[in-house]
Motif scaffolding. Structure first.
Motif, PDB file in Angstrom:
ATOM      1  N   ASP A   1     -12.035  78.797  72.589  1.00  0.00           N
ATOM      2  CA  ASP A   1     -12.209  80.245  72.584  1.00  0.00           C
ATOM      3  C   ASP A   1     -13.107  80.648  71.418  1.00  0.00           C
ATOM      4  O   ASP A   1     -12.695  80.594  70.265  1.00  0.00           O
ATOM      5  N   GLY A   2     -14.340  81.031  71.719  1.00  0.00           N
ATOM      6  CA  GLY A   2     -15.271  81.419  70.668  1.00  0.00           C
ATOM      7  C   GLY A   2     -16.293  80.333  70.394  1.00  0.00           C
ATOM      8  O   GLY A   2     -16.581  79.485  71.247  1.00  0.00           O
ATOM      9  N   ILE A   3     -16.811  80.322  69.182  1.00  0.00           N
ATOM     10  CA  ILE A   3     -17.859  79.373  68.792  1.00  0.00           C
ATOM     11  C   ILE A   3     -17.253  78.290  67.902  1.00  0.00           C
ATOM     12  O   ILE A   3     -16.635  78.585  66.877  1.00  0.00           O
ATOM     13  N   LEU A   4     -17.426  77.049  68.304  1.00  0.00           N
ATOM     14  CA  LEU A   4     -16.936  75.921  67.526  1.00  0.00           C
ATOM     15  C   LEU A   4     -17.709  75.848  66.212  1.00  0.00           C
ATOM     16  O   LEU A   4     -18.933  75.999  66.202  1.00  0.00           O
ATOM     17  N   PRO A   5     -17.013  75.644  65.060  1.00  0.00           N
ATOM     18  CA  PRO A   5     -17.732  75.510  63.786  1.00  0.00           C
ATOM     19  C   PRO A   5     -18.858  74.483  63.879  1.00  0.00           C
ATOM     20  O   PRO A   5     -18.683  73.403  64.460  1.00  0.00           O
ATOM     21  N   GLN A   6     -20.006  74.813  63.318  1.00  0.00           N
ATOM     22  CA  GLN A   6     -21.197  73.982  63.483  1.00  0.00           C
ATOM     23  C   GLN A   6     -20.988  72.558  62.988  1.00  0.00           C
ATOM     24  O   GLN A   6     -21.406  71.602  63.630  1.00  0.00           O
ATOM     25  N   ARG A   7     -20.351  72.397  61.820  1.00  0.00           N
ATOM     26  CA  ARG A   7     -20.181  71.050  61.279  1.00  0.00           C
ATOM     27  C   ARG A   7     -19.228  70.219  62.154  1.00  0.00           C
ATOM     28  O   ARG A   7     -19.369  68.998  62.245  1.00  0.00           O
ATOM     29  N   VAL A   8     -18.246  70.881  62.783  1.00  0.00           N
ATOM     30  CA  VAL A   8     -17.372  70.165  63.714  1.00  0.00           C
ATOM     31  C   VAL A   8     -18.180  69.691  64.914  1.00  0.00           C
ATOM     32  O   VAL A   8     -18.036  68.557  65.382  1.00  0.00           O
ATOM     33  N   GLU A   9     -19.060  70.533  65.403  1.00  0.00           N
ATOM     34  CA  GLU A   9     -19.922  70.177  66.527  1.00  0.00           C
ATOM     35  C   GLU A   9     -20.843  69.018  66.156  1.00  0.00           C
ATOM     36  O   GLU A   9     -21.063  68.097  66.946  1.00  0.00           O
ATOM     37  N   GLN A  10     -21.381  69.050  64.932  1.00  0.00           N
ATOM     38  CA  GLN A  10     -22.282  67.987  64.488  1.00  0.00           C
ATOM     39  C   GLN A  10     -21.550  66.655  64.378  1.00  0.00           C
ATOM     40  O   GLN A  10     -22.057  65.608  64.813  1.00  0.00           O
ATOM     41  N   LEU A  11     -20.363  66.670  63.780  1.00  0.00           N
ATOM     42  CA  LEU A  11     -19.596  65.441  63.630  1.00  0.00           C
ATOM     43  C   LEU A  11     -19.182  64.879  64.988  1.00  0.00           C
ATOM     44  O   LEU A  11     -19.141  63.664  65.181  1.00  0.00           O
ATOM     45  N   THR A  12     -18.878  65.760  65.916  1.00  0.00           N
ATOM     46  CA  THR A  12     -18.537  65.311  67.269  1.00  0.00           C
ATOM     47  C   THR A  12     -19.737  64.627  67.916  1.00  0.00           C
ATOM     48  O   THR A  12     -19.617  63.543  68.498  1.00  0.00           O
TER      49      THR A  12
END
Length: 226
Positions: free
Chosen positions: A105-116
């Motif tokens: 729900d919403g925008i995933l934190p950018q650094r979490v997205e990068q690490l994923t």
């Protein structure tokens, strides 16, 4: 996800406390986990305060979750034992495609997205600790060791919105609540249910610095093959 219960101190015949350092931690792959699945299910039943008559249903649900997790690429289980099983934690690497966060729900934190995307996130999908273990830090030790063994920069887990006890336990271990997501029912579950609202929790493993107060770091040069 099973949160560990508050352990009671076991007493031997002389009334002495079983030393926590006597526990051994052992990593199991998917094949090894399959060979001890019944013992792990027994541990789960003994570690939960199920209502009379509910033990069988809880045991079967645990076996279903374990069977589903075992099929995931990179599955790993860490077992704590002495003469018997005292606790376990298991999980698998979060796929780089980001399917773990589907329904966020919403925008995933950018650094979490990068690490994923770089394969540095490991999902901790279940923690079970026997209530009679003397090691009061066993749950924390298990999850930290599992993440360290897989060189993960970030741990991830999902907790039912209604399970405040488990959520509070994870927050007390340093996990961060980054939002909610809605998951469709698991088609492999023994008793499929309606979609549920889940809290998305993360555990950064990096040091907290002035530039990274949340402990999240991203190394773009390193890509993991998940």
């Amino acid at each position: 996800m099973t949160a560990p219960l508050s352990p009671e101190e076991p007493r031997g015949e002389t009334g002495t406390r079983t030393p926590a350092h006597a526990l051994r931690l052992r990593r199991l792959n998917r094949w090894q986990a399959e060979t001890v699945r019944e013992e792990l299910a027994d541990l789960y039943v003994e570690s939960t305060r199920a209502q009379p008559g509910q033990e069988y249903r809880g045991r079967e649900a645990f076996l279903g979750r374990l069977a589903s997790a075992v099929r995931r690429l990179g599955f790993s289980l860490l077992l704590a034992e002495d003469t018997t099983f005292a606790g376990c934690v298991y999980g698998f690497p979060v796929p780089r495609q980001g399917t773990w966060w589907r329904g966020f729900d919403g925008i995933l934190p950018q650094r979490v997205e990068q690490l994923t995307a770089s394969g540095h996130v490991f999902a901790v999908t279940e923690i079970v600790v026997h209530p009679h273990t003397a090691d009061r830090e066993l749950a924390r030790r298990l999850q930290e060791r599992l993440l360290a063994d897989h060189h993960a920069s970030l741990g991830a887990t999902l907790v039912a919105e209604t399970d405040a006890t488990t959520c509070d336990a994870f927050l007390s271990w340093g996990w961060q609540d980054v939002g909610s997501l809605r998951r469709p029912p698991d088609p492999t579950a023994l008793r499929p249910s309606d979609p549920v609202l889940l809290r998305a929790l993360i555990l950064p493993t990096g040091p907290r610095t002035a530039t990274r107060p949340d402990g999240l770091a991203h190394e773009s040069r390193t890509q993991r093959p998940y």
